[in-house]
Design a protein around this motif. Structure first.
Motif, PDB file in Angstrom:
ATOM      1  N   ASN A  38       0.813  -1.211   0.000  1.00  0.00           N
ATOM      2  CA  ASN A  38       0.000   0.000   0.000  1.00  0.00           C
ATOM      3  C   ASN A  38       0.846   1.261   0.000  1.00  0.00           C
ATOM      4  O   ASN A  38       0.621   2.173  -0.770  1.00  0.00           O
ATOM      5  CB  ASN A  38      -0.953   0.004   1.198  1.00  0.00           C
ATOM      6  N   GLU A  39       1.822   1.335   0.895  1.00  0.00           N
ATOM      7  CA  GLU A  39       2.687   2.512   0.997  1.00  0.00           C
ATOM      8  C   GLU A  39       3.937   2.272   0.155  1.00  0.00           C
ATOM      9  O   GLU A  39       4.712   1.388   0.433  1.00  0.00           O
ATOM     10  CB  GLU A  39       3.112   2.740   2.456  1.00  0.00           C
ATOM     11  N   VAL A  40       4.103   3.079  -0.864  1.00  0.00           N
ATOM     12  CA  VAL A  40       5.274   2.942  -1.723  1.00  0.00           C
ATOM     13  C   VAL A  40       6.180   4.132  -1.487  1.00  0.00           C
ATOM     14  O   VAL A  40       5.724   5.273  -1.471  1.00  0.00           O
ATOM     15  CB  VAL A  40       4.859   2.868  -3.214  1.00  0.00           C
ATOM     16  N   ALA A  41       7.443   3.862  -1.308  1.00  0.00           N
ATOM     17  CA  ALA A  41       8.409   4.934  -1.036  1.00  0.00           C
ATOM     18  C   ALA A  41       8.655   5.762  -2.292  1.00  0.00           C
ATOM     19  O   ALA A  41       8.600   5.265  -3.402  1.00  0.00           O
ATOM     20  CB  ALA A  41       9.724   4.327  -0.565  1.00  0.00           C
ATOM     21  N   ALA A  42       8.940   7.032  -2.077  1.00  0.00           N
ATOM     22  CA  ALA A  42       9.299   7.917  -3.183  1.00  0.00           C
ATOM     23  C   ALA A  42      10.682   7.538  -3.688  1.00  0.00           C
ATOM     24  O   ALA A  42      11.530   7.099  -2.922  1.00  0.00           O
ATOM     25  CB  ALA A  42       9.284   9.359  -2.710  1.00  0.00           C
ATOM     26  N   ASP A  55      18.985   0.867  -5.419  1.00  0.00           N
ATOM     27  CA  ASP A  55      17.665   1.400  -5.082  1.00  0.00           C
ATOM     28  C   ASP A  55      17.410   1.401  -3.577  1.00  0.00           C
ATOM     29  O   ASP A  55      16.519   0.732  -3.084  1.00  0.00           O
ATOM     30  CB  ASP A  55      16.552   0.633  -5.803  1.00  0.00           C
ATOM     31  N   PHE A  56      18.211   2.149  -2.863  1.00  0.00           N
ATOM     32  CA  PHE A  56      18.007   2.333  -1.436  1.00  0.00           C
ATOM     33  C   PHE A  56      17.065   3.511  -1.222  1.00  0.00           C
ATOM     34  O   PHE A  56      17.410   4.512  -0.613  1.00  0.00           O
ATOM     35  CB  PHE A  56      19.335   2.582  -0.712  1.00  0.00           C
ATOM     36  N   SER A  57      15.854   3.383  -1.744  1.00  0.00           N
ATOM     37  CA  SER A  57      14.901   4.495  -1.688  1.00  0.00           C
ATOM     38  C   SER A  57      13.772   4.224  -0.711  1.00  0.00           C
ATOM     39  O   SER A  57      12.684   4.737  -0.853  1.00  0.00           O
ATOM     40  CB  SER A  57      14.335   4.760  -3.084  1.00  0.00           C
ATOM     41  N   PRO A  66      -0.160   0.939  12.626  1.00  0.00           N
ATOM     42  CA  PRO A  66       0.422   0.161  13.735  1.00  0.00           C
ATOM     43  C   PRO A  66       0.867  -1.249  13.333  1.00  0.00           C
ATOM     44  O   PRO A  66       1.832  -1.769  13.882  1.00  0.00           O
ATOM     45  CB  PRO A  66      -0.689   0.102  14.784  1.00  0.00           C
ATOM     46  N   VAL A  67       0.168  -1.852  12.373  1.00  0.00           N
ATOM     47  CA  VAL A  67       0.565  -3.197  11.935  1.00  0.00           C
ATOM     48  C   VAL A  67       1.916  -3.128  11.232  1.00  0.00           C
ATOM     49  O   VAL A  67       2.818  -3.927  11.503  1.00  0.00           O
ATOM     50  CB  VAL A  67      -0.498  -3.838  11.020  1.00  0.00           C
ATOM     51  N   LEU A  68       2.069  -2.161  10.320  1.00  0.00           N
ATOM     52  CA  LEU A  68       3.355  -2.019   9.634  1.00  0.00           C
ATOM     53  C   LEU A  68       4.468  -1.654  10.614  1.00  0.00           C
ATOM     54  O   LEU A  68       5.598  -2.135  10.480  1.00  0.00           O
ATOM     55  CB  LEU A  68       3.244  -0.974   8.521  1.00  0.00           C
ATOM     56  N   ALA A  69       4.137  -0.833  11.602  1.00  0.00           N
ATOM     57  CA  ALA A  69       5.129  -0.487  12.621  1.00  0.00           C
ATOM     58  C   ALA A  69       5.560  -1.733  13.396  1.00  0.00           C
ATOM     59  O   ALA A  69       6.725  -1.869  13.789  1.00  0.00           O
ATOM     60  CB  ALA A  69       4.583   0.572  13.561  1.00  0.00           C
ATOM     61  N   ARG A  70       4.626  -2.663  13.605  1.00  0.00           N
ATOM     62  CA  ARG A  70       4.945  -3.913  14.310  1.00  0.00           C
ATOM     63  C   ARG A  70       5.755  -4.856  13.425  1.00  0.00           C
ATOM     64  O   ARG A  70       6.672  -5.525  13.876  1.00  0.00           O
ATOM     65  CB  ARG A  70       3.647  -4.595  14.768  1.00  0.00           C
ATOM     66  N   LEU A  71       5.414  -4.893  12.130  1.00  0.00           N
ATOM     67  CA  LEU A  71       6.139  -5.762  11.205  1.00  0.00           C
ATOM     68  C   LEU A  71       7.542  -5.240  10.907  1.00  0.00           C
ATOM     69  O   LEU A  71       8.437  -6.011  10.571  1.00  0.00           O
ATOM     70  CB  LEU A  71       5.356  -5.915   9.897  1.00  0.00           C
ATOM     71  N   PHE A  72       7.706  -3.904  11.010  1.00  0.00           N
ATOM     72  CA  PHE A  72       9.002  -3.277  10.726  1.00  0.00           C
ATOM     73  C   PHE A  72       9.387  -2.362  11.884  1.00  0.00           C
ATOM     74  O   PHE A  72       9.331  -1.141  11.774  1.00  0.00           O
ATOM     75  CB  PHE A  72       8.929  -2.476   9.410  1.00  0.00           C
ATOM     76  N   PRO A  73       9.759  -2.948  13.014  1.00  0.00           N
ATOM     77  CA  PRO A  73      10.082  -2.126  14.189  1.00  0.00           C
ATOM     78  C   PRO A  73      11.334  -1.283  13.964  1.00  0.00           C
ATOM     79  O   PRO A  73      12.170  -1.590  13.112  1.00  0.00           O
ATOM     80  CB  PRO A  73      10.304  -3.162  15.292  1.00  0.00           C
ATOM     81  N   THR A  74      11.439  -0.234  14.730  1.00  0.00           N
ATOM     82  CA  THR A  74      12.590   0.660  14.652  1.00  0.00           C
ATOM     83  C   THR A  74      13.831  -0.059  15.173  1.00  0.00           C
ATOM     84  O   THR A  74      13.833  -0.589  16.281  1.00  0.00           O
ATOM     85  CB  THR A  74      12.319   1.939  15.465  1.00  0.00           C
ATOM     86  N   ALA A  75      14.870  -0.058  14.362  1.00  0.00           N
ATOM     87  CA  ALA A  75      16.097  -0.786  14.718  1.00  0.00           C
ATOM     88  C   ALA A  75      16.893  -0.074  15.798  1.00  0.00           C
ATOM     89  O   ALA A  75      17.525  -0.715  16.631  1.00  0.00           O
ATOM     90  CB  ALA A  75      16.958  -0.989  13.476  1.00  0.00           C
ATOM     91  N   TYR A  76      16.879   1.264  15.781  1.00  0.00           N
ATOM     92  CA  TYR A  76      17.655   2.042  16.741  1.00  0.00           C
ATOM     93  C   TYR A  76      16.733   3.053  17.413  1.00  0.00           C
ATOM     94  O   TYR A  76      16.685   4.218  17.011  1.00  0.00           O
ATOM     95  CB  TYR A  76      18.806   2.771  16.034  1.00  0.00           C
ATOM     96  N   ARG A  87      16.245   1.892   8.111  1.00  0.00           N
ATOM     97  CA  ARG A  87      14.940   1.655   7.497  1.00  0.00           C
ATOM     98  C   ARG A  87      15.022   1.898   5.975  1.00  0.00           C
ATOM     99  O   ARG A  87      14.492   1.127   5.190  1.00  0.00           O
ATOM    100  CB  ARG A  87      13.900   2.566   8.140  1.00  0.00           C
ATOM    101  N   ARG A  88      15.698   2.947   5.584  1.00  0.00           N
ATOM    102  CA  ARG A  88      15.808   3.291   4.161  1.00  0.00           C
ATOM    103  C   ARG A  88      16.494   2.177   3.374  1.00  0.00           C
ATOM    104  O   ARG A  88      16.110   1.863   2.258  1.00  0.00           O
ATOM    105  CB  ARG A  88      16.592   4.601   4.004  1.00  0.00           C
TER     106      ARG A  88
END
Length: 194
Positions: A38-42, A55-57, A66-76, A87-88
């Motif tokens: 759903n969310e595509v990076a620029a 393609d580190f975009s 919140p689901v995406l935040a749970r699937l991709f938690p903040t590393a630092y 994340r990038r």
């Protein structure tokens, strides 16, 4: 109701699902794919040729969902800049990997065909997974369960709360699905480790 997965001769796992169960798994996997894509990076505006080639975009901020935040938690969590860079460089590939895994679940169910064989529970779908497909299904089950748990607000050791909900509460049925996917995942792990 499906008895879950059993070990397949030669490795992998097999399961028999009712038509409803196969459709439910397909629907859950499809919803996961839709959420992940759903969310595509620029596109990256970097002048770095290596970055353009690889393609580190990806996004640099935590997802709002919140689901995406749970699937991709903040590393630092204590370093916003490092977390954004991590994340990038990783989230785009991770999203794609998770989406491809869910698509493989859908494809396996499609290959198994429509429920045509009459079993004890009515029309059934037989699914046979090799070892690699089994691992893919386990990963997708993890993502589906995390998504359901996040949407429901499931927390550690709160089973009594969920068991006390009345049958009329729509969350009860979603929690049952969450538990069922966990059961399938458990039987799949058992089938692969026996």
């Amino acid at each position: 109701m499906s008895e879950g997965f059993e070990r397949r001769r030669g490795g992998g796992a097999v399961a028999t699902f009712t038509g409803f169960e196969a459709d439910l798994i397909r629907s859950l996997a499809s919803q996961l794919v839709e959420l992940l894509r759903n969310e595509v990076a620029a596109p990256s505006a970097s002048d770095d040729p290596l970055e353009q080639l690889l393609d580190f975009s990806g996004p640099t901020t935590e997802p709002e969902d919140p689901v995406l935040a749970r699937l991709f938690p903040t590393a630092y969590p204590d370093d916003e800049e490092a977390a954004g860079e991590f994340r990038r460089f990783t989230e785009g590939a991770l999203r794609d990997h998770k989406a491809r895994a869910a698509v493989q679940v859908i494809d396996c169910l499609e290959e198994a065909g429509l429920p045509t064989e009459l079993g004890e529970d009515g029309l059934v779908v037989d699914v046979e997974l090799d070892r690699e497909q089994s691992v893919t299904w386990m990963k997708s089950f993890t993502d589906i369960r995390l998504a359901l748990a996040t949407r429901l607000g499931v927390e550690e050791d709160d089973e009594d709360y969920w068991m006390a909900l009345p049958d009329e509460d729509p969350r009860t049925h979603v929690y049952d699905i969450y538990q069922w996917v966990g059961y399938l995942q458990e039987t799949l792990v058992d089938a692969l480790t026996r």
